[in-house]
Design a protein around this motif. Structure first.
Motif, PDB file in Angstrom:
ATOM      1  N   ARG A  33     -11.495  46.532  -2.690  1.00 44.80           N
ATOM      2  CA  ARG A  33     -10.682  47.497  -3.434  1.00 44.80           C
ATOM      3  C   ARG A  33     -11.124  48.924  -3.112  1.00 44.80           C
ATOM      4  O   ARG A  33     -10.284  49.801  -2.881  1.00 44.80           O
ATOM      5  CB  ARG A  33     -10.785  47.229  -4.933  1.00 44.80           C
ATOM      6  N   HIS A  34     -12.424  49.156  -3.051  1.00 48.56           N
ATOM      7  CA  HIS A  34     -12.938  50.496  -2.743  1.00 48.56           C
ATOM      8  C   HIS A  34     -12.516  50.922  -1.332  1.00 48.56           C
ATOM      9  O   HIS A  34     -12.163  52.091  -1.121  1.00 48.56           O
ATOM     10  CB  HIS A  34     -14.448  50.547  -2.897  1.00 48.56           C
ATOM     11  N   GLU A  35     -12.547  49.997  -0.392  1.00 50.13           N
ATOM     12  CA  GLU A  35     -12.087  50.303   0.968  1.00 50.13           C
ATOM     13  C   GLU A  35     -10.609  50.664   0.959  1.00 50.13           C
ATOM     14  O   GLU A  35     -10.189  51.614   1.626  1.00 50.13           O
ATOM     15  CB  GLU A  35     -12.346  49.114   1.891  1.00 50.13           C
ATOM     16  N   ASN A  36      -9.801  49.894   0.220  1.00 49.15           N
ATOM     17  CA  ASN A  36      -8.369  50.193   0.119  1.00 49.15           C
ATOM     18  C   ASN A  36      -8.144  51.582  -0.458  1.00 49.15           C
ATOM     19  O   ASN A  36      -7.337  52.355   0.068  1.00 49.15           O
ATOM     20  CB  ASN A  36      -7.643  49.158  -0.745  1.00 49.15           C
ATOM     21  N   LEU A  37      -8.847  51.905  -1.535  1.00 52.63           N
ATOM     22  CA  LEU A  37      -8.676  53.208  -2.164  1.00 52.63           C
ATOM     23  C   LEU A  37      -9.011  54.336  -1.198  1.00 52.63           C
ATOM     24  O   LEU A  37      -8.273  55.322  -1.097  1.00 52.63           O
ATOM     25  CB  LEU A  37      -9.532  53.307  -3.440  1.00 52.63           C
ATOM     26  N   ARG A  38     -10.110  54.187  -0.470  1.00 54.52           N
ATOM     27  CA  ARG A  38     -10.483  55.218   0.509  1.00 54.52           C
ATOM     28  C   ARG A  38      -9.410  55.348   1.592  1.00 54.52           C
ATOM     29  O   ARG A  38      -9.050  56.461   1.985  1.00 54.52           O
ATOM     30  CB  ARG A  38     -11.839  54.895   1.132  1.00 54.52           C
ATOM     31  N   THR A  39      -8.898  54.214   2.059  1.00 51.91           N
ATOM     32  CA  THR A  39      -7.852  54.228   3.081  1.00 51.91           C
ATOM     33  C   THR A  39      -6.609  54.954   2.581  1.00 51.91           C
ATOM     34  O   THR A  39      -5.942  55.651   3.336  1.00 51.91           O
ATOM     35  CB  THR A  39      -7.485  52.780   3.498  1.00 51.91           C
ATOM     36  N   TRP A  40      -6.313  54.806   1.307  1.00 56.50           N
ATOM     37  CA  TRP A  40      -5.124  55.434   0.716  1.00 56.50           C
ATOM     38  C   TRP A  40      -5.359  56.881   0.328  1.00 56.50           C
ATOM     39  O   TRP A  40      -4.458  57.553  -0.167  1.00 56.50           O
ATOM     40  CB  TRP A  40      -4.669  54.656  -0.514  1.00 56.50           C
ATOM     41  N   GLY A  41      -6.577  57.374   0.502  1.00 58.32           N
ATOM     42  CA  GLY A  41      -6.886  58.759   0.167  1.00 58.32           C
ATOM     43  C   GLY A  41      -7.103  58.998  -1.317  1.00 58.32           C
ATOM     44  O   GLY A  41      -6.870  60.096  -1.815  1.00 58.32           O
ATOM     45  N   ILE A  42      -7.562  57.969  -2.015  1.00 53.88           N
ATOM     46  CA  ILE A  42      -7.802  58.066  -3.457  1.00 53.88           C
ATOM     47  C   ILE A  42      -9.288  57.837  -3.698  1.00 53.88           C
ATOM     48  O   ILE A  42      -9.863  56.883  -3.182  1.00 53.88           O
ATOM     49  CB  ILE A  42      -6.984  56.987  -4.219  1.00 53.88           C
ATOM     50  N   SER A  43      -9.893  58.703  -4.493  1.00 51.32           N
ATOM     51  CA  SER A  43     -11.307  58.495  -4.803  1.00 51.32           C
ATOM     52  C   SER A  43     -11.458  57.222  -5.632  1.00 51.32           C
ATOM     53  O   SER A  43     -10.538  56.815  -6.353  1.00 51.32           O
ATOM     54  CB  SER A  43     -11.892  59.686  -5.569  1.00 51.32           C
ATOM     55  N   THR A  44     -12.618  56.609  -5.554  1.00 49.55           N
ATOM     56  CA  THR A  44     -12.865  55.356  -6.268  1.00 49.55           C
ATOM     57  C   THR A  44     -12.725  55.542  -7.773  1.00 49.55           C
ATOM     58  O   THR A  44     -12.066  54.740  -8.444  1.00 49.55           O
ATOM     59  CB  THR A  44     -14.276  54.819  -5.923  1.00 49.55           C
ATOM     60  N   VAL A  45     -13.320  56.588  -8.304  1.00 45.19           N
ATOM     61  CA  VAL A  45     -13.268  56.823  -9.755  1.00 45.19           C
ATOM     62  C   VAL A  45     -11.822  57.036 -10.201  1.00 45.19           C
ATOM     63  O   VAL A  45     -11.353  56.428 -11.166  1.00 45.19           O
ATOM     64  CB  VAL A  45     -14.156  58.022 -10.151  1.00 45.19           C
ATOM     65  N   GLU A  46     -11.104  57.903  -9.495  1.00 43.78           N
ATOM     66  CA  GLU A  46      -9.713  58.183  -9.842  1.00 43.78           C
ATOM     67  C   GLU A  46      -8.854  56.928  -9.680  1.00 43.78           C
ATOM     68  O   GLU A  46      -8.043  56.612 -10.544  1.00 43.78           O
ATOM     69  CB  GLU A  46      -9.179  59.298  -8.949  1.00 43.78           C
ATOM     70  N   GLY A  47      -9.047  56.216  -8.597  1.00 45.82           N
ATOM     71  CA  GLY A  47      -8.253  55.016  -8.335  1.00 45.82           C
ATOM     72  C   GLY A  47      -8.467  53.935  -9.378  1.00 45.82           C
ATOM     73  O   GLY A  47      -7.503  53.327  -9.863  1.00 45.82           O
ATOM     74  N   GLU A  48      -9.714  53.703  -9.728  1.00 46.33           N
ATOM     75  CA  GLU A  48      -9.983  52.651 -10.718  1.00 46.33           C
ATOM     76  C   GLU A  48      -9.483  53.052 -12.097  1.00 46.33           C
ATOM     77  O   GLU A  48      -9.005  52.206 -12.853  1.00 46.33           O
ATOM     78  CB  GLU A  48     -11.464  52.278 -10.718  1.00 46.33           C
ATOM     79  N   ARG A  49      -9.557  54.319 -12.414  1.00 47.60           N
ATOM     80  CA  ARG A  49      -9.011  54.766 -13.705  1.00 47.60           C
ATOM     81  C   ARG A  49      -7.493  54.646 -13.707  1.00 47.60           C
ATOM     82  O   ARG A  49      -6.889  54.257 -14.702  1.00 47.60           O
ATOM     83  CB  ARG A  49      -9.461  56.205 -13.980  1.00 47.60           C
ATOM     84  N   LEU A  50      -6.856  54.973 -12.590  1.00 47.90           N
ATOM     85  CA  LEU A  50      -5.408  54.802 -12.487  1.00 47.90           C
ATOM     86  C   LEU A  50      -5.016  53.324 -12.564  1.00 47.90           C
ATOM     87  O   LEU A  50      -3.993  52.982 -13.152  1.00 47.90           O
ATOM     88  CB  LEU A  50      -4.880  55.431 -11.194  1.00 47.90           C
ATOM     89  N   ILE A  51      -5.826  52.446 -11.997  1.00 42.75           N
ATOM     90  CA  ILE A  51      -5.563  51.009 -12.098  1.00 42.75           C
ATOM     91  C   ILE A  51      -5.618  50.570 -13.560  1.00 42.75           C
ATOM     92  O   ILE A  51      -4.776  49.785 -14.016  1.00 42.75           O
ATOM     93  CB  ILE A  51      -6.544  50.210 -11.218  1.00 42.75           C
ATOM     94  N   GLU A  52      -6.586  51.084 -14.308  1.00 45.66           N
ATOM     95  CA  GLU A  52      -6.686  50.747 -15.733  1.00 45.66           C
ATOM     96  C   GLU A  52      -5.432  51.171 -16.491  1.00 45.66           C
ATOM     97  O   GLU A  52      -4.860  50.389 -17.249  1.00 45.66           O
ATOM     98  CB  GLU A  52      -7.902  51.420 -16.367  1.00 45.66           C
ATOM     99  N   VAL A  53      -5.017  52.429 -16.302  1.00 45.22           N
ATOM    100  CA  VAL A  53      -3.853  52.913 -17.049  1.00 45.22           C
ATOM    101  C   VAL A  53      -2.575  52.250 -16.537  1.00 45.22           C
ATOM    102  O   VAL A  53      -1.658  51.975 -17.319  1.00 45.22           O
ATOM    103  CB  VAL A  53      -3.763  54.458 -17.052  1.00 45.22           C
TER     104      VAL A  53
END
Length: 166
Positions: A33-53
């Protein structure tokens, strides 16, 4: 007094908060998941918080705002997964409460709203995050011995894992 809508929203946000820790029981999933987020240009913290919401919004959309909180437990996890990729971003935003109990939820919802209204690459990122949410929900559903895993089952599993061993 807390309204039923607020109670339902809190249940939905709880589901969003427990999703990734439950999925990450297999450590390679977090790495992927962290690799995917980096590939998409999303920081891990921001991406995981967006996944939660995103999970909370999908659960709220699947539950329907008029669903009594007592029925949330019976909501099939697959219905939430379907809402994550089957609803447009704007449709998901219709479930946001008017006020939030914590600034963390308010900030994440604001970020989701910003992504939805900006369009372009941000809409693409929401699409990618939606597929990530769906994948996580389906992974939990397939991992379960239950025939049709529900939101209540997931919340109970998270509570059981959080409680100290006797």
């Amino acid at each position: 007094m807390t309204s039923e809508h607020d109670t339902l929203w809190r249940l939905c946000t709880r589901l969003g908060c427990v999703l990734l820790p439950l999925v990450d029981q297999e450590p390679w999933r977090q790495t992927r998941r962290h690799e995917n987020l980096r590939t998409w240009g999303i920081s891990t913290v921001e991406g995981e918080r967006l996944i939660e919401v995103f999970t909370a919004l999908a659960a709220h959309a699947a539950a329907n705002a008029s669903t009594p909180p007592a029925e949330f437990d019976a909501l099939p996890l697959r219905a939430v997964a379907d809402a994550a990729t089957g609803k447009r971003d704007i449709e998901l935003l219709a479930g946001l409460p008017d006020t939030f109990t914590g600034s963390r939820d308010e900030q994440a919802a604001g970020l989701f709203r910003l992504y939805a209204y900006k369009g372009g690459q941000y809409s693409r990122r929401l699409f990618q995050l939606g597929t990530e949410v769906r994948h996580a929900l389906v992974t939990l559903a397939e991992r379960s011995p239950e025939a049709a895993l529900t939101c209540g089952d997931v919340l109970r599993q998270a509570a059981d894992e959080a409680s100290p061993l006797q």
